[in-house]
Motif scaffolding. Sequence first.
Motif, PDB file in Angstrom:
ATOM      1  N   ILE A  24      31.256   9.553 -23.276  1.00 21.00           N
ATOM      2  CA  ILE A  24      30.690   8.916 -22.080  1.00 21.00           C
ATOM      3  C   ILE A  24      30.980   9.765 -20.844  1.00 21.00           C
ATOM      4  CG2 ILE A  24      30.820   6.897 -20.570  1.00 21.00           C
ATOM      5  CD1 ILE A  24      31.456   5.240 -23.099  1.00 21.00           C
ATOM      6  N   ARG A  25      32.237  10.256 -20.747  1.00 21.22           N
ATOM      7  CA  ARG A  25      32.603  11.098 -19.608  1.00 21.22           C
ATOM      8  C   ARG A  25      31.752  12.367 -19.588  1.00 21.22           C
ATOM      9  NH1 ARG A  25      36.883  13.420 -16.504  1.00 21.22           N
ATOM     10  NH2 ARG A  25      35.779  15.085 -15.384  1.00 21.22           N
ATOM     11  N   SER A  26      31.538  12.985 -20.738  1.00 23.50           N
ATOM     12  CA  SER A  26      30.754  14.215 -20.810  1.00 23.50           C
ATOM     13  C   SER A  26      29.304  13.977 -20.414  1.00 23.50           C
ATOM     14  CB  SER A  26      30.815  14.789 -22.232  1.00 23.50           C
ATOM     15  OG  SER A  26      32.147  15.083 -22.602  1.00 23.50           O
ATOM     16  N   LEU A  27      28.733  12.865 -20.904  1.00 27.88           N
ATOM     17  CA  LEU A  27      27.338  12.549 -20.578  1.00 27.88           C
ATOM     18  C   LEU A  27      27.173  12.262 -19.092  1.00 27.88           C
ATOM     19  CD1 LEU A  27      26.399  10.286 -23.646  1.00 27.88           C
ATOM     20  CD2 LEU A  27      25.738  12.670 -23.231  1.00 27.88           C
ATOM     21  N   SER A  28      28.174  11.599 -18.502  1.00 25.61           N
ATOM     22  CA  SER A  28      28.095  11.329 -17.057  1.00 25.61           C
ATOM     23  C   SER A  28      28.141  12.626 -16.263  1.00 25.61           C
ATOM     24  CB  SER A  28      29.225  10.389 -16.627  1.00 25.61           C
ATOM     25  OG  SER A  28      30.489  11.040 -16.725  1.00 25.61           O
ATOM     26  N   ASP A  29      29.008  13.572 -16.686  1.00 22.24           N
ATOM     27  CA  ASP A  29      29.084  14.869 -16.005  1.00 22.24           C
ATOM     28  C   ASP A  29      27.782  15.651 -16.153  1.00 22.24           C
ATOM     29  OD1 ASP A  29      31.624  14.316 -15.192  1.00 22.24           O
ATOM     30  OD2 ASP A  29      32.632  15.631 -16.611  1.00 22.24           O
ATOM     31  N   LEU A  30      27.145  15.515 -17.312  1.00 22.16           N
ATOM     32  CA  LEU A  30      25.886  16.231 -17.561  1.00 22.16           C
ATOM     33  C   LEU A  30      24.741  15.664 -16.731  1.00 22.16           C
ATOM     34  CD1 LEU A  30      26.002  16.701 -21.454  1.00 22.16           C
ATOM     35  CD2 LEU A  30      26.097  18.514 -19.726  1.00 22.16           C
ATOM     36  N   TYR A  31      24.814  14.389 -16.418  1.00 15.56           N
ATOM     37  CA  TYR A  31      23.718  13.759 -15.681  1.00 15.56           C
ATOM     38  C   TYR A  31      23.796  14.026 -14.172  1.00 15.56           C
ATOM     39  CZ  TYR A  31      20.273  10.181 -14.425  1.00 15.56           C
ATOM     40  OH  TYR A  31      19.175   9.521 -13.946  1.00 15.56           O
ATOM     41  N   LEU A  32      24.992  14.310 -13.658  1.00 18.52           N
ATOM     42  CA  LEU A  32      25.173  14.484 -12.210  1.00 18.52           C
ATOM     43  C   LEU A  32      24.335  15.618 -11.619  1.00 18.52           C
ATOM     44  CD1 LEU A  32      29.017  13.785 -11.818  1.00 18.52           C
ATOM     45  CD2 LEU A  32      27.117  12.300 -11.179  1.00 18.52           C
ATOM     46  N   PRO A  33      24.285  16.822 -12.255  1.00 23.96           N
ATOM     47  CA  PRO A  33      23.450  17.884 -11.672  1.00 23.96           C
ATOM     48  C   PRO A  33      21.967  17.512 -11.591  1.00 23.96           C
ATOM     49  CG  PRO A  33      24.987  18.812 -13.248  1.00 23.96           C
ATOM     50  CD  PRO A  33      25.078  17.325 -13.392  1.00 23.96           C
ATOM     51  N   THR A  34      21.464  16.718 -12.536  1.00 28.58           N
ATOM     52  CA  THR A  34      20.065  16.278 -12.495  1.00 28.58           C
ATOM     53  C   THR A  34      19.814  15.387 -11.281  1.00 28.58           C
ATOM     54  OG1 THR A  34      19.820  16.421 -14.901  1.00 28.58           O
ATOM     55  CG2 THR A  34      18.299  14.963 -13.748  1.00 28.58           C
ATOM     56  N   ILE A  35      20.796  14.511 -10.980  1.00 30.18           N
ATOM     57  CA  ILE A  35      20.674  13.662  -9.785  1.00 30.18           C
ATOM     58  C   ILE A  35      20.689  14.534  -8.535  1.00 30.18           C
ATOM     59  CG2 ILE A  35      21.739  11.782  -8.468  1.00 30.18           C
ATOM     60  CD1 ILE A  35      22.900  10.729 -11.071  1.00 30.18           C
TER      61      ILE A  35
END
Length: 575
Positions: A24-35
């Motif tokens: 979950i932590r990794s997926l959240s970090d991966l989504y931040l640059p897209t935002i």
Amino acid sequence: MLKLFNGLKQYTIPIIITFTLLIIRSLSDLYLPTITADIVNIGIVESDTQYILKMGGFMIAIAAFGSLCSIIASYLIAKTSNGFSEKLRDEVFTKVASFSLHEFDQFGTASLITRTTNDITQIRMIMDFGLRMMVMAPIMSLGSVAMAFSKDATLTIIFIVIIPILGSVVYIIMRKGLPFFGAMQKKLDSLNLVLRENLIGIQVIRASNRDHSEKERFEDINKDYSSTSIRVNRIMGTLMPLVTLIMNLAIISIVWFGGIRINLGYMQVGDLIAFIQYAMLVMTSVMAFTRVFIILPRASASATRINEILNTEAKIKDTLELEKPDKKHGYIEFKDVTFSYPGAECPALHNISFSTGPGEITAIIGGTGSGKSTLVNLILRFYDVDSGCILVNDIDIRNTTQESLRKKIGYVPQKSSLFSGTISENIKYGNDNGNLDDIIQAADTAQASEFISLMKEGFDSVISQGGKNISGGQKQRLAIARALIRKPEIYIFDDCFSALDYKTDVNLRTALYKNTTQSTVLVVSQRVNSVKEADQIIVLESGKIVGIGVHSELLENNEIYQEIVSSQLTKEEIA
């Protein structure tokens, strides 16, 4: 190492929860640059403040949730790694406790200490960091590449080129550094051995004016360990700079070619920013994974050393057969016993046969190296005989448990060993069920009450580690009291009267023999005065019995005994 980690099965649920949280932590970090890319492409380019605030708040919520997952995962990892290392220390300690003296000689005390402490610490370190990176690094690396591909497939070619180069660099450096980690642990054993010998033998070293030579000896070992450590660090130290250089070149390439693609209209500014962030995530993951590879070789070497202990089978094992009840009490019989130490060219004991029983005092005398202490060690089953057998109460000691055998014996070793704690605790160490009256009686018989009464706290006086704050004779008397409180069937006194003055020796033996009339007593000594009143004296020479009898008989017809007596007593004393 994988075999060692089979013990993690009991932590399956915490590990699954940890992995889930880390994903979950990794997926959240991966989504931040897209935002971030959306904020730039939509909010900033179109000057939409409302959108920026909305997405900014969304970013904060995702980052906070990811951080919470990371905190909980870190707690579970710490609990798992420390619990596993605690369990592993218990297993190693239990295994070492089951070893015979043969296994202690094989590994060495210093090495066993290093394996139980430093090596297990290396395992804990790889778990602390490895469990986290084992999940996050692959997800972050592959996920970043996938997300970057979604932003611009053409620019992703840079990752496809860079990642194999990084893998090759890590592989080459690890291959060169791995052999040195096992060597480092062995040299750490040697360092601990020299340090331990210096601390234990400090009195002899100073009395012999060997301080300088021992310092040089330590410096040589220390320098050897340091040079190996430096060599490893030089090899492993090139890894991080090379990874950083390669990834920085990748970022430069991304900026360069990304700028070109923006000018050509194939890419937006926000996508390039996201692409750079994904490149940074790849670099961070690779560097973290690289750190795992730095710790891994040493942990692997440590795991091998720990497995060596856990896989070693003690040469002396308890029989699986049901023990027969003793029909006799305190009887010892040697039947044609021969024993050799591992690697020795000739037997330490050869064809030893004798017997003794309750109410008898059997003395064993002989020169240095004649096999006296070896004979005692065989009765206690510290070693097993090569041939022949030893019977206690008509039962071969190999057909009984070591615990039940040693319950029958009160043993006082040649070198008295005391433990940190009070005098009372040290005496009671021989029998947990002993009360104060038993302690006082044992101390009286051992001639220890006199010096104990002079101490400020009496029986509650504190003994320092190894009994450093009392004399050698006082230590021996406390060790004798510790054996007496057991009230066993068999007493073994292994040359434990050597530090006593003549008067104390006589008084102690008089009191001792008076209070052990129902038990079998074996006295090992080099002093004739300590054995001449025995019911049976066994004379040893080069591991063989060269005479058995009472003092007067041996003095009359045994040449070896005569030589021992004449070397210690005057003609008047002999007469």
